[in-house]
Design a protein around this motif. Structure first.
Motif, mmCIF file in Angstrom:
data_model
loop_
_atom_site.group_PDB
_atom_site.id
_atom_site.type_symbol
_atom_site.label_atom_id
_atom_site.label_comp_id
_atom_site.label_asym_id
_atom_site.label_seq_id
_atom_site.Cartn_x
_atom_site.Cartn_y
_atom_site.Cartn_z
ATOM 1 N N THR A 14 36.399 -27.748 23.705
ATOM 2 C CA THR A 14 37.339 -28.006 22.620
ATOM 3 C C THR A 14 36.981 -29.355 22.032
ATOM 4 N N LEU A 15 36.723 -29.370 20.729
ATOM 5 C CA LEU A 15 36.359 -30.615 20.052
ATOM 6 C C LEU A 15 37.585 -31.509 19.902
ATOM 7 N N ARG A 19 39.299 -27.770 17.561
ATOM 8 C CA ARG A 19 38.547 -26.533 17.345
ATOM 9 C C ARG A 19 37.713 -26.187 18.572
ATOM 10 N N SER A 20 37.570 -24.888 18.812
ATOM 11 C CA SER A 20 36.751 -24.395 19.922
ATOM 12 C C SER A 20 35.297 -24.316 19.491
ATOM 13 N N ALA A 21 34.406 -24.515 20.461
ATOM 14 C CA ALA A 21 32.976 -24.474 20.172
ATOM 15 C C ALA A 21 32.209 -24.042 21.408
ATOM 16 N N ARG A 23 28.271 -24.878 22.977
ATOM 17 C CA ARG A 23 27.190 -25.845 22.767
ATOM 18 C C ARG A 23 26.055 -25.561 23.741
ATOM 19 N N ASP A 94 32.109 -19.625 10.912
ATOM 20 C CA ASP A 94 31.784 -20.662 11.892
ATOM 21 C C ASP A 94 31.064 -21.813 11.191
ATOM 22 N N THR A 113 25.479 -26.590 18.256
ATOM 23 C CA THR A 113 26.917 -26.465 18.447
ATOM 24 C C THR A 113 27.428 -25.440 17.448
ATOM 25 N N ILE A 115 30.713 -24.144 16.091
ATOM 26 C CA ILE A 115 32.159 -24.380 16.005
ATOM 27 C C ILE A 115 32.776 -23.081 15.524
#
Length: 178
Positions: A14-15, A19-21, A23, A94, A113, A115
């Motif tokens: 989670t950034l 927001r979810s990502a 990586r 995204d 990454t 997002i």
């Protein structure tokens, strides 16, 4: 507990903005200027990216995505460009970020990454990136590959299942399964 048949290299996070990502980071035996072409040149991208992106390489520039057997042709826009260190653009809702860091001995640390527009796409997208990045790994080693859509030879379903079993958010439609 079942044995994981394929290593998962992606991290779900989670950034800071919520927001979810997912990586991925890898080190390649290429100088950063050479590796920049792997992420910006349409012919290089066609060997590992899920579709063939034609990029107008400037902030606000258009990207046309074509050739993905699981998705219709679409467009996106470049968000940021800082050659040869950073490229980010929108793709299917995204935001994709490619970050390159020059390392000693003409090596490059590459970080992708993704997002996510929706958290429940994390397992699906992570599994897809594993297959794509395996094609990039081979291409960077000078091996000839069929690209990211290697068909029955790609262990995509096993990778996806591994991410789901690891608790990575899932539930989004999966074109090759649904």
């Amino acid at each position: 507990m079942p044995v994981d048949p394929v290593a998962r290299t992606g991290t779900c996070l989670t950034l800071d903005d919520g927001r979810s990502a997912v990586r991925f980071s890898r080190t390649y035996e290429h100088p950063v200027d050479r590796f920049w072409r792997f992420v910006t040149d349409a012919d290089e991208l066609a060997g590992w990216f899920p579709s063939r992106p034609e990029i107008e390489l400037r902030p606000g520039g258009t990207i046309t995505f074509s050739g993905d057997p699981h998705a219709a042709e679409s467009t996106g826009h470049v968000i940021a460009v800082d050659p040869p260190r950073h490229l980010s653009f929108g793709w299917g809702g995204d935001e994709l970020r490619f970050d390159l860091e020059a390392l000693e001995e003409k090596r490059t640390l590459f970080t992708l990454t993704d997002i996510l527009a929706a958290e429940n796409t994390a397992a699906r997208n992570a599994a897809g990136w594993e297959v794509c990045l395996a094609a990039l790994d081979a291409t960077a080693r000078g091996e000839r590959v069929e690209g990211p859509h290697a068909g029955a030879t790609a262990p995509w379903k096993e990778i996806y299942r591994g991410y789901v079993e690891a608790g990575v958010p899932s539930g989004a439609p999966v074109p090759v399964l649904d």
